[in-house]
Enzyme design. Structure first.
Site, PDB file in Angstrom:
ATOM      1  N   ASN A 135       8.401  -3.250   3.080  1.00 14.21           N
ATOM      2  CA  ASN A 135       6.967  -3.120   3.317  1.00 14.21           C
ATOM      3  C   ASN A 135       6.592  -3.452   4.755  1.00 14.21           C
ATOM      4  OD1 ASN A 135       4.203  -2.747   2.575  1.00 14.21           O
ATOM      5  ND2 ASN A 135       3.979  -4.951   2.312  1.00 14.21           N
ATOM      6  N   HIS A 170       0.838  -1.204   0.000  1.00 13.28           N
ATOM      7  CA  HIS A 170       0.000   0.000   0.000  1.00 13.28           C
ATOM      8  C   HIS A 170       0.872   1.253   0.000  1.00 13.28           C
ATOM      9  CE1 HIS A 170      -3.117  -2.799   1.289  1.00 13.28           C
ATOM     10  NE2 HIS A 170      -4.023  -1.850   1.185  1.00 13.28           N
TER      11      HIS A 170
END
Length: 222
Positions: free
Chosen positions: A178, A147
């Site tokens: 991440n 994201h």
């Protein structure tokens, strides 16, 4: 078959932290005219000029400006296409099939108890002729669908959280980034919000593009 370019490094930029809105007390209402005196004229209010939140003008997710002067013109902005959503705003690059940047506001009003939706899907709001990245396009082993605007930043309701799982809000990220430094920075931003801060964030990619063609591994978009 089109290829999805990988970004090696991701940078998150905090472009503003506010302690909250400064509220001013409204002016006291004027006294009613006494009987026998001339009634004051009532000035007609001017039509409202503020555009709705879905517009890029006066958008709370772009309070500090448009980082790349992106515009919603398909013909002239194939690599800097403005996409405005209620939950965030982005500049999309149809050459790399990824966002140049995503900007969003973060305060307590966006936080709630909605569950993580995990409904990764193509973004149907892209122009019809453009390729729409699909979840299974991330076929290279070792890369996350990372994201940009975090799922945990939009938990007020299911619709808000679901919006973060559009593939236009994803960037290929190695797990070490991440789930490591990137995730730690996201957690810190939410800690600031719990302290009463209001954040305006722009996140995007920085690094070299490369194409994977080793041992049959391919991260493709078609």
């Amino acid at each position: 078959m089109r290829k999805l370019w990988q970004r090696g490094t991701i940078a998150l930029i905090l472009v503003g932290i506010l302690s909250g809105c400064n509220l001013t007390k409204p002016s006291p209402p004027s006294r009613l005219p006494q009987i026998g005196r001339e009634k004051p004229r009532v000035q007609q209010p001017k039509p409202a000029t503020r555009e709705p939140i879905s517009s890029s003008v006066n958008n709370r997710n772009l309070l500090l400006g448009n980082p790349s002067n992106a515009a919603p013109s398909v013909a002239s902005n194939i690599d800097n296409y403005l996409m405005v959503k209620p939950q965030y705003v982005m500049s999309y690059n149809n050459k790399t099939h990824a966002a140049n940047w995503v900007s969003w506001q973060l305060n307590r009003s966006w936080m709630g108890t909605a569950d993580r939706q995990d409904n990764f899907r193509p973004d149907g709001s892209l122009p019809d002729a453009w390729y729409k990245v699909r979840p299974n396009d991330y076929t290279v082993r070792g890369y996350d669908r990372g994201h940009i605007a975090p799922s945990a930043d939009r938990t007020c309701n299911e619709a808000d959280n679901s919006s973060t799982f559009l593939m236009t809000n994803m960037m290929p990220q190695v797990p070490e980034l991440n789930r490591g430094l990137w995730g730690d920075l996201e957690d810190y931003c939410r800690e600031l919000v719990q302290q009463g801060k209001e954040l305006y964030i722009s996140g995007g990619a920085r690094g070299e593009e490369r194409q994977h063609r080793q041992k049959g591994e391919d991260c493709s978009t078609g």
